[in-house]
Design a protein around this motif. Structure first.
Motif, PDB file in Angstrom:
ATOM      1  N   VAL A  95       0.823  -1.216   0.000  1.00  0.00           N
ATOM      2  CA  VAL A  95       0.000   0.000   0.000  1.00  0.00           C
ATOM      3  C   VAL A  95       0.860   1.271   0.000  1.00  0.00           C
ATOM      4  O   VAL A  95       0.407   2.329  -0.420  1.00  0.00           O
ATOM      5  N   TYR A  96       2.120   1.154   0.419  1.00  0.00           N
ATOM      6  CA  TYR A  96       3.018   2.313   0.467  1.00  0.00           C
ATOM      7  C   TYR A  96       3.833   2.469  -0.814  1.00  0.00           C
ATOM      8  O   TYR A  96       4.731   3.316  -0.887  1.00  0.00           O
ATOM      9  N   GLY A  97       3.540   1.653  -1.815  1.00  0.00           N
ATOM     10  CA  GLY A  97       4.253   1.739  -3.087  1.00  0.00           C
ATOM     11  C   GLY A  97       5.679   1.230  -2.973  1.00  0.00           C
ATOM     12  O   GLY A  97       5.944   0.254  -2.266  1.00  0.00           O
ATOM     13  N   ILE A  98       6.610   1.906  -3.637  1.00  0.00           N
ATOM     14  CA  ILE A  98       8.013   1.463  -3.659  1.00  0.00           C
ATOM     15  C   ILE A  98       8.608   1.422  -2.252  1.00  0.00           C
ATOM     16  O   ILE A  98       9.474   0.601  -1.957  1.00  0.00           O
ATOM     17  N   LYS A  99       8.127   2.283  -1.373  1.00  0.00           N
ATOM     18  CA  LYS A  99       8.606   2.276   0.021  1.00  0.00           C
ATOM     19  C   LYS A  99       8.307   0.934   0.699  1.00  0.00           C
ATOM     20  O   LYS A  99       8.987   0.538   1.644  1.00  0.00           O
ATOM     21  N   GLY A 100       7.283   0.246   0.202  1.00  0.00           N
ATOM     22  CA  GLY A 100       6.942  -1.076   0.738  1.00  0.00           C
ATOM     23  C   GLY A 100       8.043  -2.096   0.508  1.00  0.00           C
ATOM     24  O   GLY A 100       8.263  -2.992   1.327  1.00  0.00           O
ATOM     25  N   ILE A 101       8.757  -1.946  -0.621  1.00  0.00           N
ATOM     26  CA  ILE A 101       9.898  -2.841  -0.901  1.00  0.00           C
ATOM     27  C   ILE A 101      11.002  -2.576   0.122  1.00  0.00           C
ATOM     28  O   ILE A 101      11.610  -3.505   0.656  1.00  0.00           O
ATOM     29  N   ALA A 102      11.240  -1.293   0.417  1.00  0.00           N
ATOM     30  CA  ALA A 102      12.218  -0.932   1.453  1.00  0.00           C
ATOM     31  C   ALA A 102      11.768  -1.489   2.802  1.00  0.00           C
ATOM     32  O   ALA A 102      12.594  -1.929   3.615  1.00  0.00           O
ATOM     33  N   GLY A 103      10.447  -1.505   3.030  1.00  0.00           N
ATOM     34  CA  GLY A 103       9.894  -2.072   4.259  1.00  0.00           C
ATOM     35  C   GLY A 103      10.235  -3.542   4.405  1.00  0.00           C
ATOM     36  O   GLY A 103      10.519  -4.022   5.511  1.00  0.00           O
ATOM     37  N   GLY A 104      10.234  -4.277   3.279  1.00  0.00           N
ATOM     38  CA  GLY A 104      10.608  -5.697   3.296  1.00  0.00           C
ATOM     39  C   GLY A 104      12.048  -5.876   3.748  1.00  0.00           C
ATOM     40  O   GLY A 104      12.371  -6.837   4.466  1.00  0.00           O
ATOM     41  N   ILE A 105      12.930  -4.945   3.360  1.00  0.00           N
ATOM     42  CA  ILE A 105      14.346  -5.006   3.771  1.00  0.00           C
ATOM     43  C   ILE A 105      14.474  -4.694   5.263  1.00  0.00           C
ATOM     44  O   ILE A 105      15.259  -5.321   5.983  1.00  0.00           O
ATOM     45  N   VAL A 106      13.682  -3.720   5.741  1.00  0.00           N
ATOM     46  CA  VAL A 106      13.667  -3.387   7.178  1.00  0.00           C
ATOM     47  C   VAL A 106      13.246  -4.623   7.991  1.00  0.00           C
ATOM     48  O   VAL A 106      13.855  -4.959   9.009  1.00  0.00           O
ATOM     49  N   PHE A 107      12.190  -5.308   7.516  1.00  0.00           N
ATOM     50  CA  PHE A 107      11.729  -6.539   8.169  1.00  0.00           C
ATOM     51  C   PHE A 107      12.862  -7.560   8.230  1.00  0.00           C
ATOM     52  O   PHE A 107      13.092  -8.182   9.272  1.00  0.00           O
ATOM     53  N   LEU A 108      13.582  -7.738   7.122  1.00  0.00           N
ATOM     54  CA  LEU A 108      14.674  -8.718   7.052  1.00  0.00           C
ATOM     55  C   LEU A 108      15.755  -8.423   8.087  1.00  0.00           C
ATOM     56  O   LEU A 108      16.236  -9.336   8.775  1.00  0.00           O
ATOM     57  N   VAL A 109      16.128  -7.152   8.223  1.00  0.00           N
ATOM     58  CA  VAL A 109      17.185  -6.772   9.168  1.00  0.00           C
ATOM     59  C   VAL A 109      16.755  -7.070  10.610  1.00  0.00           C
ATOM     60  O   VAL A 109      17.489  -7.712  11.374  1.00  0.00           O
ATOM     61  N   ILE A 110      15.542  -6.622  10.974  1.00  0.00           N
ATOM     62  CA  ILE A 110      15.053  -6.819  12.350  1.00  0.00           C
ATOM     63  C   ILE A 110      14.904  -8.304  12.665  1.00  0.00           C
ATOM     64  O   ILE A 110      15.415  -8.801  13.671  1.00  0.00           O
ATOM     65  N   MET A 111      14.206  -9.044  11.776  1.00  0.00           N
ATOM     66  CA  MET A 111      13.942 -10.460  12.061  1.00  0.00           C
ATOM     67  C   MET A 111      15.198 -11.311  11.906  1.00  0.00           C
ATOM     68  O   MET A 111      15.317 -12.356  12.544  1.00  0.00           O
ATOM     69  N   GLY A 112      16.137 -10.872  11.060  1.00  0.00           N
ATOM     70  CA  GLY A 112      17.404 -11.595  10.938  1.00  0.00           C
ATOM     71  C   GLY A 112      18.136 -11.630  12.271  1.00  0.00           C
ATOM     72  O   GLY A 112      18.633 -12.680  12.702  1.00  0.00           O
ATOM     73  N   ILE A 113      18.183 -10.477  12.936  1.00  0.00           N
ATOM     74  CA  ILE A 113      18.830 -10.386  14.258  1.00  0.00           C
ATOM     75  C   ILE A 113      18.086 -11.255  15.273  1.00  0.00           C
ATOM     76  O   ILE A 113      18.684 -12.021  16.042  1.00  0.00           O
ATOM     77  N   ILE A 114      16.753 -11.166  15.259  1.00  0.00           N
ATOM     78  CA  ILE A 114      15.926 -11.884  16.236  1.00  0.00           C
ATOM     79  C   ILE A 114      16.032 -13.403  16.079  1.00  0.00           C
ATOM     80  O   ILE A 114      16.222 -14.128  17.059  1.00  0.00           O
ATOM     81  N   THR A 115      15.912 -13.888  14.828  1.00  0.00           N
ATOM     82  CA  THR A 115      15.963 -15.348  14.626  1.00  0.00           C
ATOM     83  C   THR A 115      17.358 -15.892  14.941  1.00  0.00           C
ATOM     84  O   THR A 115      17.492 -16.998  15.463  1.00  0.00           O
TER      85      THR A 115
END
Length: 364
Positions: free
Chosen positions: A39-59
Motif C-alpha cells: 500500500v506504500y508503493g516502492i517504500k513497501g519494498i524498502a519495508g521488506g528489507i527493514v523486516f529482514l534486518v530486524i527479524m534476521g537479528i531476532i531469529t
C-alpha cells in the motif's frame, strides 16, 4: 557426523518450518503484504528489507538460544529473558494470542473452503481442525519435518506472482512508477500511516507469535551454528517472499482493487490452472500454520506424544472449531494485534539486554 559438520538438510527443514509457520492465511492471501507493505508503493519494498534486518537479528538470537539452552518447555524462554514475574505475564499473553490466532485461522480456513469449493463453512473449519490435530499429535519433530517441506513450496508459489510481475515490468517499466503513485489512493487498508513503522510493527507481530516455535526449532538443530543458519535462511526466504509479493501486487494493482484474496486474483489472471493451485495453496497454508499454532499452545501444558498432550490438543481443537463460527474475530484481532506489536518491542529490548550482558560476562 563430526562436531563441525552442518546438516544441510536439517538447516533447510528448520528454515522451511519457520517460513511455513509465518505464511498463514493472511500472508498466503496477499492481504498482509498489501496492508503492511504494498500500500506504500516502492517504500513497501524498502519495508521488506527493514523486516529482514530486524527479524534476521531476532531469529539468529532465538534459534541460538533454543539450541544452547534446550528448554524443557519452549515457554521457559520468556522467564529466561524477562525474569520470573514479567516472564509469566509474557507466557500467558503469548499463549492467549497464539490460541486466538489459531481460532481465527480455523474460521478463515472454513470461509476459504466455503468460498472456493462451496462446502459448508463449518465443514471446512472441521476438516482443517482435524487435519491440524492429527499433525500436532505426531509431535514437534514430525511437525517440523512436514511443514519444513511445505514452507519452500509456499515460497515458490508466492514467488511465481512476483516473478510474473517482474517479467511484466521488464516490458513496461513505467508500471512501477504508476503503481507507486496510485497505491496509496486506491482505498486499500493500511496497517499504519507510516511505511517504516508498518514494517517494524509487522516484524514484531511476527516475533510475538513465533518465540516458542523458534526456540523449539533451535533445539531441534544439532548445534548452535546450524540453528542460527536455519533461522537466518528462513527469515531471508520469508523476506524475499514479501518483496516479490509486493512487486506482484504493485504491477497488478488494477486487478486487486476490492479483492479479498489478491494472490488468487493475480494467479487467475496469469493462468486458470495457477488460480486453482493457489486456492489449494491457501488451504495448505492455513492447515500448516494452524497445526503449528496448536502444537505451540499445547506444549505449554504437556510434552508432545503423551496422553495428557493428546487430550488437551483434542479439547482445544474442538473448542476452536466451535468458536470459529460464533466470535467476531475482526474485533478480537483489532484489540490483540496492536498490543502484541508493542509487547514484542519490549521483549526484544530484554533479549538484547540479556545477550549483551552475557557477552560482557563471557569476555570478563
Amino acid at each position: 557426523m563430526g562436531d563441525k559438520t552442518i546438516d544441510i538438510k536439517k538447516v533447510f527443514l528448520l528454515a522451511g518450518a519457520l517460513a511455513a509457520y509465518w505464511i498463514g492465511s493472511g500472508f498466503a492471501t496477499g492481504q498482509e503484504a498489501l496492508q503492511f507493505f504494498a500500500v506504500y508503493g516502492i517504500k513497501g519494498i524498502a519495508g521488506g528489507i527493514v523486516f529482514l534486518v530486524i527479524m534476521g537479528i531476532i531469529t539468529y538470537i532465538l534459534y541460538g538460544a533454543g539450541q544452547k539452552n534446550k528448554f524443557a518447555n519452549p515457554y521457559d524462554v520468556f522467564e529466561y529473558y524477562c525474569g520470573k514475574v514479567l516472564g509469566q505475564i509474557y507466557i500467558w499473553y503469548s499463549l492467549t494470542l497464539i490460541y486466538c490466532i489459531f481460532v481465527v485461522m480455523l474460521a478463515g480456513g472454513g470461509a476459504t473452503i466455503n468460498q472456493y469449493y462451496n462446502l459448508p463453512t463449518y465443514m471446512g473449519t472441521a476438516v482443517i481442525g482435524v487435519l491440524a490435530l492429527g499433525t500436532a499429535l505426531l509431535g514437534v519433530e514430525k511437525l517440523i519435518d512436514i511443514i519444513g517441506v511445505i514452507g519452500p513450496v509456499k515460497i515458490v508459489f508466492l514467488a511465481i506472482i512476483g516473478i510474473a510481475g517482474l517479467s511484466l515490468l521488464y516490458g513496461t517499466p513505467h508500471l512501477l512508477a504508476e503503481a507507486d503513485s496510485a497505491m496509496p489512493n486506491l482505498g486499500f487498508k493500511a496497517a499504519s500511516s507510516n511505511w517504516l513503522w508498518s514494517a517494524v510493527l509487522y516484524a514484531f507481530l511476527a516475533l510475538i507469535v513465533s518465540i516458542p516455535f523458534q526456540v523449539n526449532c533451535g533445539a531441534s538443530a544439532n548445534r548452535v551454528k546450524e540453528a542460527r543458519m536455519a533461522g537466518i535462511l528462513g527469515t531471508i526466504a520469508f523476506a524475499a517472499a514479501i518483496i516479490l509479493l509486493v512487486i506482484g501486487e504493485m504491477v497488478y494493482y488494477k486487478l486487486i482493487i476490492n479483492q479479498q484474496v489478491p494472490t488468487l486474483a493475480i494467479a487467475k489472471d496469469i493462468s486458470p490452472l495457477l488460480g486453482l493451485l493457489f486456492s489449494i495453496l491457501i488451504v495448505v497454508s492455513i492447515y500448516s500454520a494452524v497445526a503449528s499454532f496448536l502444537l505451540m499452545v499445547v506444549r505449554k501444558f504437556a510434552v508432545d506424544k503423551t496422553k495428557k498432550f493428546n487430550i488437551i490438543a483434542t479439547v482445544l481443537t474442538m473448542v476452536g472449531i466451535f468458536c470459529g463460527g460464533i466470535i467476531p474475530f475482526d474485533e478480537l484481532v483489532n484489540i490483540l494485534y496492536p498490543i502484541a506489536g508493542y509487547s514484542a518491542i519490549v521483549f526484544f529490548a530484554f533479549m538484547l539486554f540479556k545477550e549483551l550482558k552475557m557477552k560482557i560476562i563471557a569476555k570478563d
